[in-house]
Design an enzyme around this catalytic site. Structure first.
Site, short mmCIF file in Angstrom:
data_model
loop_
_atom_site.label_atom_id
_atom_site.label_comp_id
_atom_site.label_asym_id
_atom_site.label_seq_id
_atom_site.Cartn_x
_atom_site.Cartn_y
_atom_site.Cartn_z
CG ASP A 30 -56.62 -57.45 -4.01
OD1 ASP A 30 -56.23 -58.57 -3.69
OD2 ASP A 30 -57.79 -57.20 -4.33
CD GLU B 71 -61.89 -61.56 -6.60
OE1 GLU B 71 -62.71 -61.46 -5.68
OE2 GLU B 71 -60.75 -62.04 -6.45
C1 FRU Z 1 -59.13 -59.84 -4.67
C2 FRU Z 1 -60.26 -59.35 -3.80
C3 FRU Z 1 -61.00 -58.18 -4.45
C4 FRU Z 1 -61.58 -57.48 -3.25
C5 FRU Z 1 -60.51 -57.64 -2.22
C6 FRU Z 1 -60.98 -57.76 -0.81
O1 FRU Z 1 -58.15 -60.51 -3.96
O2 FRU Z 1 -61.15 -60.40 -3.49
O3 FRU Z 1 -61.94 -58.58 -5.41
O4 FRU Z 1 -61.87 -56.15 -3.51
O5 FRU Z 1 -59.79 -58.80 -2.58
O6 FRU Z 1 -59.91 -57.75 0.07
#
Ligand code: FRU
Length: 489
Positions: A47, A222
């Site tokens: 992300d 998310e």
């Molecule tokens: C989304 C996610 C988020 C989390 C991060 C961990 O891709 O799963 O929810 O904070 O990646 O890397």
């Protein structure tokens, strides 16, 4: 290699230089390294985080596991840019090195306050029984770029009635208050978003759920984001657990938005329309926006998805970010346009005007691995028409319009090395227009296609061979006029 917990939770500073150099070598030998997208030097990127304009520069961070193409111990890696096009690597910004983020500095956002850039993130921890305990934490960066973590989390408990899936704070300022949306899972295993507020970024009060009409819409949401654009409220999130529905929701997880009246911060009522996917390609997830000093709402996404293998894994790295897009609203829909600054990448230019009729046409300068291409199809009589690109003896990627079905179609069946095959190799979306404008940004192993000035977007990784450089324009069952320009990048 088999990734044991020991390998997954190894800290970067315990790895010797030789090992890192060997990993870098392996990555640099990969023929799918991108030319102008943000990608990790080694390991896995996911992300985008903390996207902000601060102290005269754009700052962006991404989720990073340095030691391989897997989701191990996550760092925030920092990149910065003055033009959203040329990004400079600035090293690790947030490490997982306190009891409140021992198992990863997970996703979050940035906001400027008291001349500093505050970074609000989820500290992921696991206890001896491997039970997850999430904390919402803050680190702040000053103008010299040094980053200091607050000693204690600012939100230490999961609100009552929810599971330990509680993460990804996105913060904004409104009416002299700070607000944050955070993704969360209810005890009944459905996903939603909760709202917090704070007068000072340090003391946060739980307000409750954002009241949407999506009560049973996947098991986890998310990376939420909320902003106003014009007179609208936009709630962006990445739901997990939706089933495919016709052409919709074809990827393993989704990323999209609901457009509505601005969120009522008192009642948390959000009157909104349908959930709409932001992108119709194969690889797009966890986007984040920021408002820049020019008043633009900018969006960057992760050009990848969790829980899938990718062909670059064997070279020790995975994923990249999308180009920056500017958001606007037209006809009750979010429109995404590549930011104007991307024109800085344009090099040798070549244009053609022609008629294409029941044939496949190539033009001398129209070829390559890294380019921007604009193609306008008008005065259309053909049933199907479009572009084949990254074409080689046995490979091609196709973007086309089918006038009978009234659908845009992206086909990566023959794009090269396959990925996520069980989720199919064709993506479609309904689209009605008299003329079709396809705007492509092709990089070594990706394509982003903006349709009719960003009314729809298809973002995908593709893994063709190096010599698959051809571009064909085609029309079937009739003719179309064509005006097209390519800029090498
Ligand atoms: C989304 C996610 C988020 C989390 C991060 C961990 O891709 O799963 O929810 O904070 O990646 O890397």
């Amino acid at each position: 290699m088999k990734w044991t917990k020991n390998h997954l939770y190894r800290h970067l500073d315990t790895v010797d230089e030789k090992e890192l150099a060997a990993l870098e070598d392996k990555v640099n030998n990969c023929s799918w390294r991108q030319a102008y997208h943000i990608q990790p030097n080694t390991g896995l990127l996911n992300d985008p985080n903390g996207f902000s304009f601060y102290n005269g520069e754009y700052h962006l961070f991404y989720q990073w596991f340095p030691l391989g193409p897997v989701h191990g111990l996550k760092y925030w890696y920092h990149v910065k840019s003055v033009d959203l096009v040329h990004w400079k690597n600035d090293g690790v910004a947030i490490k997982a090195d306190t009891p409140y983020d021992s198992h990863g500095a997970f996703s979050g956002s940035g906001i400027i306050h008291n001349d500093k850039l505050y970074l609000f993130y989820t500290g992921n921890t696991r206890d001896e029984e491997w039970v997850r305990h999430p904390y919402q934490c803050i680190a702040y960066m000053d103008k010299k770029g040094s980053i200091i973590k607050l000693e204690k989390p600012v939100i230490s408990k999961v609100p009552f009635g929810y599971t330990d899936h509680f993460r990804d704070p996105k913060v904004w300022r409104e009416n002299n208050m700070f607000y944050a949306v955070i993704g969360i899972q209810r005890m009944n295993q459905t996903g939603t978003v909760v709202l917090y507020c704070s007068p000072d970024l340090l003391n946060w009060s739980f307000l409750g759920e954002i009241k949407t009409e999506l009560q049973d819409f996947g098991y986890m949401w998310e990376c939420p984001d909320y902003f106003t654009l014009g007179n609208n409220g936009v709630l962006l999130f990445s739901p997990q657990g939706l089933s495919a529905d016709g052409d919709r929701f074809q990827n393993i997880y989704q990323a999209g938005y609901c457009l509505g009246k601005p969120l009522d911060l008192e009642t948390r009522e959000f009157k909104h329309g349908d959930f709409v996917e932001l992108d119709h390609g194969f690889d797009f997830y966890a986007p984040q926006t920021t408002l820049d000093e020019k008043g633009r709402r900018l969006l960057i996404g992760w050009m990848g998805l969790p829980d899938l293998d990718y062909p670059t894994d064997s070279s020790g790295w995975a994923h990249c970010l999308t180009l920056t897009r500017e958001l606007s609203i037209k006809n009750n829909k979010l429109v995404q346009q590549p930011v104007d600054e991307l024109k800085l990448l344009r090099q040798m230019e070549c244009s053609v005007q022609d008629i294409v009729q029941n044939e496949r046409k190539t033009y001398g300068e129209f070829k390559g691995k890294t380019y921007e291409l604009m193609a306008e199809f008008y005065d259309i009589h053909a049933e199907k028409f479009g572009i084949e690109f990254r074409v080689g003896p046995t490979e091609k990627t196709i973007i086309m319009y089918n006038r009978i079905e009234k659908k845009l179609i992206l086909d990566r069946t023959l794009s090269g090395e396959n990925t996520a095959l069980s989720y199919g190799t064709i993506r479609k979306c309904l689209f009605e227009a008299e003329a079709i404008k396809l705007h492509l940004f092709v990089d070594v192993s990706s394509v982003e296609i903006f349709i009719n000035d960003g009314q729809e977007v298809f973002t995908s990784r593709i893994f063709p061979q190096e010599n698959s450089e051809g571009i064909n324009f085609f029309a079937e069952a009739g003719s179309t006029k064509l005006k097209t320009t390519i800029w090498q990048i």
